[in-house]
Structure formats: structure tokens, C-alpha cells
Design an enzyme around this catalytic site. Structure first.
Site, PDB file in Angstrom:
ATOM      1  N   GLY A  21      19.279  17.119   7.527  1.00 35.03           N
ATOM      2  CA  GLY A  21      19.137  15.724   7.146  1.00 35.03           C
ATOM      3  C   GLY A  21      19.719  14.745   8.149  1.00 35.03           C
ATOM      4  O   GLY A  21      19.742  13.547   7.905  1.00 35.03           O
ATOM      5  N   HIS A  22      20.228  15.221   9.288  1.00 34.54           N
ATOM      6  CA  HIS A  22      20.814  14.316  10.295  1.00 34.54           C
ATOM      7  C   HIS A  22      20.147  14.584  11.650  1.00 34.54           C
ATOM      8  O   HIS A  22      20.780  15.171  12.530  1.00 34.54           O
ATOM      9  CB  HIS A  22      22.326  14.535  10.406  1.00 34.54           C
ATOM     10  CG  HIS A  22      23.059  13.425  11.092  1.00 34.54           C
ATOM     11  ND1 HIS A  22      23.300  13.402  12.441  1.00 34.54           N
ATOM     12  CD2 HIS A  22      23.602  12.280  10.619  1.00 34.54           C
ATOM     13  CE1 HIS A  22      23.984  12.317  12.759  1.00 34.54           C
ATOM     14  NE2 HIS A  22      24.174  11.628  11.668  1.00 34.54           N
ATOM     15  N   PHE A  23      19.064  14.223  11.958  1.00 33.87           N
ATOM     16  CA  PHE A  23      18.058  13.490  11.218  1.00 33.87           C
ATOM     17  C   PHE A  23      16.811  14.341  11.136  1.00 33.87           C
ATOM     18  O   PHE A  23      16.569  15.151  12.030  1.00 33.87           O
ATOM     19  CB  PHE A  23      17.750  12.160  11.893  1.00 33.87           C
ATOM     20  CG  PHE A  23      18.933  11.217  11.915  1.00 33.87           C
ATOM     21  CD1 PHE A  23      19.279  10.498  10.786  1.00 33.87           C
ATOM     22  CD2 PHE A  23      19.715  11.089  13.051  1.00 33.87           C
ATOM     23  CE1 PHE A  23      20.355   9.623  10.792  1.00 33.87           C
ATOM     24  CE2 PHE A  23      20.802  10.230  13.074  1.00 33.87           C
ATOM     25  CZ  PHE A  23      21.119   9.497  11.935  1.00 33.87           C
TER      26      PHE A  23
END
Length: 145
Positions: free
Chosen positions: A50-52
Site C-alpha cells: 500500500g506504499h504505494f
């Protein structure tokens, strides 16, 4: 004839376990002056989720933590090799003037340096930098107690 220095493995002297053990190897150490280390972060590391999405970038806090751990290595080796040097856990106390100038992607080798500035009471102050491919990625003054 030049001799190669050997250093302990970071996981053998720091209290961190995976996945938070972030420093792979100590590359150089000068008592009372500095320590240098290297690391890279596997693309499957928890902090890339999720990053990114589709463009994984190492979070700045992970880079700072790798610098704090390098300072901790300096303190641990100093305690083992310098008479009268206190054995401390090396808790993170302060991040001063952190600056990030380049993104770190998964599997890129970074070089971490921590230069010992001074000790005041129970606080140890370091100037830290991360370089990748010879270019500055991050720098900050860090304080540990």
C-alpha cells in the site's frame, strides 16, 4: 598486506527481530568517530503493501529507523570495545532536520553512515546519512538515550 576487518552481524547485537531488523551488514567502524552499514529492503516487506500501489517506495520512517539502528550498532560495538563505555539499549529520542532527497525502491542497496557528534548526560548525538549509488538519499541528526 591489508587485513579485512570483520564485524558482528547486526541481528546478533541489536534487540530487533525480523521484520524490524533493518540493517544487513556493518561495513566499517571507527571507535569514537563513526560506523557504516548497508542494507536493502525486499519487495515483499510489510511496509511496501500500500506504499504505494504499483509504485513501491520505502517510507521515510523506515529509512530513519535504519539510521537509528545503525547508531545502536555503534553504541553496542563501542560498549564491547571501549573500556568504561556504557552499555545502553539506544532508545530513539529525537529526529532533527530530517531531509529526504531521493526515493528508495525495493532491492536497492543503501549505505548508512552515523557519525558520533557528542554525548551529553545520557544522550548520544549522531549525524546520519543514507547514500544510494553515491547520491544522498536522506540525512538527519539523531539523538539516542
Amino acid at each position: 598486506m591489508q587485513t579485512t576487518k570483520t564485524y558482528p552481524k547486526p541481528e546478533d547485537i541489536l534487540p530487533h527481530d525480523k521484520p524490524m531488523s533493518l540493517v544487513d551488514k556493518i561495513t566499517d567502524f571507527e571507535p569514537g568517530k563513526w560506523i557504516k552499514a548497508t542494507t536493502s529492503f525486499d519487495e515483499k516487506a510489510f511496509f511496501y503493501q500500500g506504499h504505494f500501489q504499483g509504485n513501491p517506495i520505502t517510507p521515510g520512517v523506515i529509512l530513519l529507523e535504519s539510521m537509528f539502528q545503525t547508531c545502536g550498532l555503534y553504541l553496542r560495538i563501542s560498549a564491547e570495545t571501549t573500556p568504561g563505555f556504557p552499555m545502553i539499549m539506544g532508545r530513539a529520542v529525537k529526529v532533527k532536520n530530517a531531509s529526504f532527497s531521493k526515493e528508495v525502491k525495493p532491492d536497492q542497496l543503501i549505505e548508512i553512515s552515523a557519525k558520533f557528534k557528542h554525548k551529553m548526560m545520557a544522550f548520544f548525538v549522531f549525524d546520519c546519512e543514507i547514500h544510494m549509488d553515491g547520491k544522498l538519499v536522506c540525512h538527519s541528526e539523531l539523538v539516542l538515550s
